[in-house]
Design a protein around this motif. Structure first.
Motif, PDB file in Angstrom:
ATOM      1  N   ALA A  51       0.841  -1.197   0.000  1.00 32.38           N
ATOM      2  CA  ALA A  51       0.000   0.000   0.000  1.00 32.38           C
ATOM      3  C   ALA A  51       0.876   1.247   0.000  1.00 32.38           C
ATOM      4  CB  ALA A  51      -0.928  -0.016   1.207  1.00 32.38           C
ATOM      5  N   GLY A  52       0.496   2.223  -0.803  1.00 34.46           N
ATOM      6  CA  GLY A  52       1.273   3.452  -0.918  1.00 34.46           C
ATOM      7  C   GLY A  52       2.220   3.453  -2.092  1.00 34.46           C
ATOM      8  N   ASP A  53       2.504   2.272  -2.659  1.00 31.71           N
ATOM      9  CA  ASP A  53       3.333   2.226  -3.872  1.00 31.71           C
ATOM     10  C   ASP A  53       2.588   2.852  -5.045  1.00 31.71           C
ATOM     11  OD1 ASP A  53       5.215   0.912  -2.415  1.00 31.71           O
ATOM     12  OD2 ASP A  53       4.845  -1.093  -3.292  1.00 31.71           O
ATOM     13  N   VAL A  54       3.344   3.238  -6.056  1.00 27.98           N
ATOM     14  CA  VAL A  54       2.756   3.782  -7.288  1.00 27.98           C
ATOM     15  C   VAL A  54       2.963   2.772  -8.401  1.00 27.98           C
ATOM     16  CG1 VAL A  54       2.858   5.610  -9.023  1.00 27.98           C
ATOM     17  CG2 VAL A  54       3.057   6.183  -6.590  1.00 27.98           C
ATOM     18  N   VAL A  55       1.886   2.415  -9.087  1.00 28.42           N
ATOM     19  CA  VAL A  55       1.963   1.450 -10.190  1.00 28.42           C
ATOM     20  C   VAL A  55       1.430   2.092 -11.474  1.00 28.42           C
ATOM     21  CG1 VAL A  55       1.734  -0.548  -8.672  1.00 28.42           C
ATOM     22  CG2 VAL A  55      -0.312   0.502  -9.645  1.00 28.42           C
ATOM     23  N   THR A  56       1.814   1.498 -12.604  1.00 32.20           N
ATOM     24  CA  THR A  56       1.365   1.961 -13.910  1.00 32.20           C
ATOM     25  C   THR A  56       0.480   0.904 -14.548  1.00 32.20           C
ATOM     26  OG1 THR A  56       3.367   3.282 -14.247  1.00 32.20           O
ATOM     27  CG2 THR A  56       2.079   2.706 -16.210  1.00 32.20           C
ATOM     28  N   ILE A  57      -0.752   1.279 -14.876  1.00 35.44           N
ATOM     29  CA  ILE A  57      -1.668   0.393 -15.583  1.00 35.44           C
ATOM     30  C   ILE A  57      -1.682   0.823 -17.053  1.00 35.44           C
ATOM     31  CG2 ILE A  57      -4.054  -0.401 -15.821  1.00 35.44           C
ATOM     32  CD1 ILE A  57      -4.423   0.152 -12.827  1.00 35.44           C
ATOM     33  N   SER A  58      -1.299  -0.103 -17.926  1.00 39.31           N
ATOM     34  CA  SER A  58      -1.243   0.193 -19.359  1.00 39.31           C
ATOM     35  C   SER A  58      -2.443  -0.427 -20.072  1.00 39.31           C
ATOM     36  CB  SER A  58       0.055  -0.347 -19.967  1.00 39.31           C
ATOM     37  OG  SER A  58       1.174   0.280 -19.373  1.00 39.31           O
ATOM     38  N   GLY A  59      -2.884   0.244 -21.147  1.00 38.04           N
ATOM     39  CA  GLY A  59      -4.023  -0.252 -21.927  1.00 38.04           C
ATOM     40  C   GLY A  59      -4.399   0.715 -23.025  1.00 38.04           C
ATOM     41  N   ARG A  60      -5.681   0.741 -23.343  1.00 36.21           N
ATOM     42  CA  ARG A  60      -6.159   1.603 -24.422  1.00 36.21           C
ATOM     43  C   ARG A  60      -7.512   2.201 -24.030  1.00 36.21           C
ATOM     44  NH1 ARG A  60      -5.254  -3.262 -26.901  1.00 36.21           N
ATOM     45  NH2 ARG A  60      -7.392  -3.486 -27.630  1.00 36.21           N
ATOM     46  N   ASN A  61      -7.774   3.340 -24.587  1.00 32.10           N
ATOM     47  CA  ASN A  61      -9.090   3.995 -24.493  1.00 32.10           C
ATOM     48  C   ASN A  61      -9.427   4.501 -23.093  1.00 32.10           C
ATOM     49  OD1 ASN A  61      -9.325   3.065 -27.191  1.00 32.10           O
ATOM     50  ND2 ASN A  61     -10.240   1.154 -26.465  1.00 32.10           N
ATOM     51  N   PHE A  62      -8.393   4.782 -22.290  1.00 29.22           N
ATOM     52  CA  PHE A  62      -8.639   5.454 -21.022  1.00 29.22           C
ATOM     53  C   PHE A  62      -8.956   6.913 -21.298  1.00 29.22           C
ATOM     54  CE2 PHE A  62      -5.151   2.385 -19.461  1.00 29.22           C
ATOM     55  CZ  PHE A  62      -6.065   1.375 -19.250  1.00 29.22           C
ATOM     56  N   SER A  63      -9.519   7.582 -20.330  1.00 26.42           N
ATOM     57  CA  SER A  63      -9.743   9.017 -20.456  1.00 26.42           C
ATOM     58  C   SER A  63      -8.501   9.770 -19.988  1.00 26.42           C
ATOM     59  CB  SER A  63     -10.950   9.456 -19.630  1.00 26.42           C
ATOM     60  OG  SER A  63     -11.037  10.874 -19.610  1.00 26.42           O
ATOM     61  N   PRO A  64      -8.086  10.783 -20.702  1.00 24.45           N
ATOM     62  CA  PRO A  64      -6.943  11.587 -20.238  1.00 24.45           C
ATOM     63  C   PRO A  64      -7.279  12.432 -19.008  1.00 24.45           C
ATOM     64  CG  PRO A  64      -7.878  12.550 -22.221  1.00 24.45           C
ATOM     65  CD  PRO A  64      -8.588  11.254 -22.002  1.00 24.45           C
ATOM     66  N   VAL A  65      -8.576  12.490 -18.664  1.00 25.88           N
ATOM     67  CA  VAL A  65      -8.994  13.187 -17.442  1.00 25.88           C
ATOM     68  C   VAL A  65      -8.980  12.177 -16.298  1.00 25.88           C
ATOM     69  CG1 VAL A  65     -10.823  14.497 -16.324  1.00 25.88           C
ATOM     70  CG2 VAL A  65     -10.425  14.772 -18.783  1.00 25.88           C
ATOM     71  N   ALA A  66      -8.096  12.398 -15.332  1.00 31.59           N
ATOM     72  CA  ALA A  66      -7.871  11.402 -14.267  1.00 31.59           C
ATOM     73  C   ALA A  66      -9.159  11.018 -13.560  1.00 31.59           C
ATOM     74  CB  ALA A  66      -6.849  11.943 -13.279  1.00 31.59           C
ATOM     75  N   THR A  67     -10.013  11.979 -13.267  1.00 33.44           N
ATOM     76  CA  THR A  67     -11.237  11.696 -12.499  1.00 33.44           C
ATOM     77  C   THR A  67     -12.281  10.907 -13.286  1.00 33.44           C
ATOM     78  OG1 THR A  67     -12.050  13.898 -13.101  1.00 33.44           O
ATOM     79  CG2 THR A  67     -10.944  13.680 -10.969  1.00 33.44           C
ATOM     80  N   ASP A  68     -12.087  10.771 -14.611  1.00 35.52           N
ATOM     81  CA  ASP A  68     -13.010   9.956 -15.411  1.00 35.52           C
ATOM     82  C   ASP A  68     -12.691   8.465 -15.301  1.00 35.52           C
ATOM     83  OD1 ASP A  68     -14.327  12.198 -16.247  1.00 35.52           O
ATOM     84  OD2 ASP A  68     -13.316  12.314 -18.194  1.00 35.52           O
ATOM     85  N   ASN A  69     -11.544   8.140 -14.662  1.00 35.25           N
ATOM     86  CA  ASN A  69     -11.106   6.750 -14.537  1.00 35.25           C
ATOM     87  C   ASN A  69     -11.227   6.315 -13.078  1.00 35.25           C
ATOM     88  OD1 ASN A  69      -9.770   6.398 -17.378  1.00 35.25           O
ATOM     89  ND2 ASN A  69      -8.919   8.297 -16.572  1.00 35.25           N
ATOM     90  N   TYR A  70     -11.774   5.115 -12.876  1.00 33.87           N
ATOM     91  CA  TYR A  70     -12.019   4.577 -11.521  1.00 33.87           C
ATOM     92  C   TYR A  70     -11.333   3.219 -11.456  1.00 33.87           C
ATOM     93  CZ  TYR A  70     -14.745   3.161  -7.391  1.00 33.87           C
ATOM     94  OH  TYR A  70     -15.140   2.754  -6.132  1.00 33.87           O
ATOM     95  N   VAL A  71     -10.389   3.066 -10.480  1.00 27.19           N
ATOM     96  CA  VAL A  71      -9.597   1.829 -10.360  1.00 27.19           C
ATOM     97  C   VAL A  71      -9.891   1.182  -9.008  1.00 27.19           C
ATOM     98  CG1 VAL A  71      -7.291   0.823 -10.376  1.00 27.19           C
ATOM     99  CG2 VAL A  71      -7.812   2.811 -11.839  1.00 27.19           C
ATOM    100  N   VAL A  72     -10.188  -0.130  -9.026  1.00 31.45           N
ATOM    101  CA  VAL A  72     -10.535  -0.869  -7.813  1.00 31.45           C
ATOM    102  C   VAL A  72      -9.567  -2.041  -7.647  1.00 31.45           C
ATOM    103  CG1 VAL A  72     -12.314  -2.182  -6.613  1.00 31.45           C
ATOM    104  CG2 VAL A  72     -12.950  -0.245  -8.069  1.00 31.45           C
ATOM    105  N   PHE A  73      -8.953  -2.133  -6.455  1.00 29.39           N
ATOM    106  CA  PHE A  73      -8.089  -3.262  -6.107  1.00 29.39           C
ATOM    107  C   PHE A  73      -8.894  -4.289  -5.311  1.00 29.39           C
ATOM    108  CE2 PHE A  73      -4.997  -0.399  -7.563  1.00 29.39           C
ATOM    109  CZ  PHE A  73      -3.759  -1.034  -7.681  1.00 29.39           C
ATOM    110  N   ASN A  74      -8.509  -5.565  -5.511  1.00 29.54           N
ATOM    111  CA  ASN A  74      -9.225  -6.696  -4.904  1.00 29.54           C
ATOM    112  C   ASN A  74     -10.708  -6.632  -5.277  1.00 29.54           C
ATOM    113  OD1 ASN A  74      -9.422  -9.093  -3.467  1.00 29.54           O
ATOM    114  ND2 ASN A  74      -9.623  -8.085  -1.453  1.00 29.54           N
ATOM    115  N   ALA A  75     -10.933  -6.317  -6.575  1.00 29.46           N
ATOM    116  CA  ALA A  75     -12.300  -6.130  -7.078  1.00 29.46           C
ATOM    117  C   ALA A  75     -13.104  -7.407  -6.976  1.00 29.46           C
ATOM    118  CB  ALA A  75     -12.253  -5.662  -8.532  1.00 29.46           C
ATOM    119  N   GLY A  76     -14.380  -7.284  -6.701  1.00 17.96           N
ATOM    120  CA  GLY A  76     -15.278  -8.426  -6.611  1.00 17.96           C
ATOM    121  C   GLY A  76     -15.364  -9.033  -5.246  1.00 17.96           C
ATOM    122  N   SER A  77     -14.581  -8.532  -4.303  1.00 17.13           N
ATOM    123  CA  SER A  77     -14.632  -9.070  -2.944  1.00 17.13           C
ATOM    124  C   SER A  77     -15.238  -8.041  -2.000  1.00 17.13           C
ATOM    125  CB  SER A  77     -13.220  -9.440  -2.465  1.00 17.13           C
ATOM    126  OG  SER A  77     -12.485  -8.250  -2.166  1.00 17.13           O
TER     127      SER A  77
END
Length: 415
Positions: free
Chosen positions: A326-352
Motif C-alpha cells: 500500500a502506498g506504492d505507485v503502479v502503472t496500468i497500461s491499456g487503451r481507451n482510457f480518459s486523459p482526465v484522471a477523475t473519469d477513470n475509476y480503479v478498484v483493487f481486490n475487485a469483486g470481494s
C-alpha cells in the motif's frame, strides 16, 4: 404612342439618347457597343411583369446620317423588329429609323411603351434584344449591341445559396414571384418539405429538413411549381447499432446521403478513423478502431454529419509492478482510457467484500498512474466513464503476520 386594345401584352423601353458625341470619330471603327448600347434592367422577368430596356447613343459626329434597327429574337429563333408604331412585329420593316441625322436628343423622364401584337406571345424562355447602327449611305454596320433576358412563369428559382448542406443548414432561395403569403408557399428540398423562416416576393430563407436527400429544390406557390435547382445534401446519422463500442467490433450506422463507395466515407471516432467495410446510401458497416470516447461523425462528399456521442470500451493490458505494498505507485497500461484522471475509476481486490478504490494520480489514453490502496491480493478493475475495461490484471500484496505462538523458540522448534 396611344395604346390599342387589340394588343394583349405590353412592355416598356426607357430611352435615354445621349448627345455626348465625340466629334471626328470615324464610323465602322469597331462593332463593340461603344456607339450604341442596349441593356436590360433585370436578367429575369416574371410574366406578366413589364420589361424595361435602356438604349444609349453616343460617339458619332452630329448630323451623321444613320439607320437604326432594334430587333427582338424570340426563344424559337424568330425575330420581330421595332416599327414606327412602337411595336415589335415580324411584319415590320428592318429599319425602324432611316437616314436619321445623328443629333443631340435627350429624353430625361418617362417611358416609351413598346406594344406586342397578338401574333407574338411572350412565352417563357430566353430573349435577345439587339440594336444595330448602320451608315445610311452604304448600309454598312457601324455598331451593334445586344442584351439577353429570360421570361418565366411565376414562381421562378434563380439560385440557392449555399448549393449544398447537411440537415439543419440554413439556405436562401432567390428568384421571382414567391409572393408574401406563407400559407400559399411551400419549399421542397430533396423530396422533403422545408420550414419557411422568412419570405419575400424574391427571397425565401429556410433550412434543410430531416430526411432530405441529394436531389432538387423547388417552390410551390398556390400549387404552381417553379423550375428546379440541384441541391446536394450531406450525410445524416439516424441511428447506431450501439453507442457503447468495443475496439474491433462492427458498428452499423443507419442514415441518409452516405456514399455507396465505401472508400469515400470517412467515419471518425473522436478523431480516429474507422474502417468502412460496407456502404450504401443509407447504411454503413464500420470496424471500431482503438479510440477514445467522444463524437462520432461521417464525412461524405466533403460534408460532415452532426456528431453523435459514443463510448469506446477501455482495455487493460498490464500493471507494473504487479506486486507491492500500500502506498506504492503502479502503472496500468491499456487503451481507451480518459486523459482526465477523475473519469477513470480503479478498484483493487475487485469483486470481494474487501475491495478498495485507488487514487488515479495521472492519466492518458493508454496509461494510468495509480497509488496502491490498503487492500489484499486480487483482481484489479478499471472503469472509464462508467464502462468496465476489457482484460484481466491482478495485484499481489506481501503476506501479513497476525501472531506467532509460541513467542519464545529455539532452533528446531515448530511455530
Amino acid at each position: 404612342m396611344v395604346g390599342v386594345l387589340s394588343y394583349r401584352a405590353i412592355f416598356s423601353i426607357t430611352i435615354a439618347v445621349l448627345g455626348a458625341f465625340l466629334v471626328g470619330m470615324s464610323p465602322g471603327t469597331s462593332i463593340s457597343g461603344e456607339i450604341v448600347k442596349i441593356t436590360t434592367e433585370k436578367r429575369v422577368y416574371t410574366n406578366p411583369e413589364p420589361i424595361y430596356l435602356l438604349l444609349t447613343l453616343a460617339g458619332l459626329e452630329a448630323g451623321y446620317p444613320v439607320d437604326i434597327a432594334v430587333s427582338l429574337e424570340l426563344p424559337d429563333g424568330t425575330s420581330a423588329f421595332l416599327g414606327e408604331g412602337a411595336e415589335f412585329s415580324p411584319n415590320n420593316p428592318f429599319f425602324v429609323v432611316r437616314s436619321w441625322p445623328f443629333s443631340a436628343l435627350r429624353i430625361t423622364s418617362g417611358t416609351w411603351p413598346i406594344r406586342i401584337p397578338q401574333d407574338i406571345h411572350l412565352a417563357p424562355g430566353l430573349y435577345t434584344v439587339r440594336a444595330d447602327l448602320f451608315d445610311s449611305a452604304t448600309e454598312v454596320l457601324i455598331d451593334r449591341s445586344e442584351a439577353q433576358f429570360t421570361i418565366v412563369d411565376a414562381p421562378y428559382l434563380d439560385r440557392v445559396e449555399p448549393q449544398r448542406g447537411i440537415t439543419g443548414t440554413v439556405v436562401v432561395l432567390a428568384g421571382e414571384g414567391f409572393g408574401e403569403d406563407e400559407d400559399l408557399v411551400k419549399v421542397f428540398i430533396g423530396g422533403r418539405e422545408a420550414t419557411i423562416m422568412e419570405l419575400t416576393d424574391t427571397s425565401i430563407r429556410t433550412w434543410v429538413p430531416y430526411g432530405a436527400t441529394t436531389g432538387t429544390i423547388k417552390v410551390l406557390v398556390d400549387g404552381v411549381a417553379s423550375n428546379e435547382l440541384q441541391f446536394q445534401v450531406g450525410p445524416y446519422i439516424k441511428e447506431l447499432s450501439s453507442t457503447t463500442l468495443s475496439p474491433g467490433s462492427t458498428l452499423t450506422i443507419q442514415g441518409f446521403n452516405f456514399d455507396p463507395d465505401k472508400n469515400k466515407n470517412i467515419v471518425s471516432f473522436n478523431g480516429i478513423r474507422g474502417t468502412v467495410t460496407q456502404a450504401s446510401e443509407t447504411k454503413l458497416s464500420v470496424l471500431v478502431p482503438d479510440g477514445n470516447t467522444g463524437p462520432l461523425t461521417v464525412t461524405a462528399n466533403d460534408m460532415t454529419s452532426t456528431p453523435i456521442e459514443v463510448t469506446i470500451t477501455p482495455v487493460v493490458e498490464s500493471i507494473d509492478p504487479p506486486s507491492g505494498e500500500a502506498g506504492d505507485v503502479v502503472t496500468i497500461s491499456g487503451r481507451n482510457f480518459s486523459p482526465v484522471a477523475t473519469d477513470n475509476y480503479v478498484v483493487f481486490n475487485a469483486g470481494s467484500s474487501d475491495a478498495f478504490a485507488a487514487v488515479v494520480v495521472e492519466a492518458s489514453t493508454n496509461q494510468l498512474i495509480v497509488k496502491v490502496p490498503e487492500a489484499e491480493t486480487g483482481d484489479v478493475k478499471v472503469y472509464t466513464n462508467g464502462e468496465e475495461a476489457q482484460g484481466d490484471i491482478s495485484f499481489t500484496y506481501p503476506p501479513e503476520v497476525d501472531s506467532v505462538d509460541p513467542q519464545v523458540v529455539v532452533a528446531g522448534d515448530t511455530i
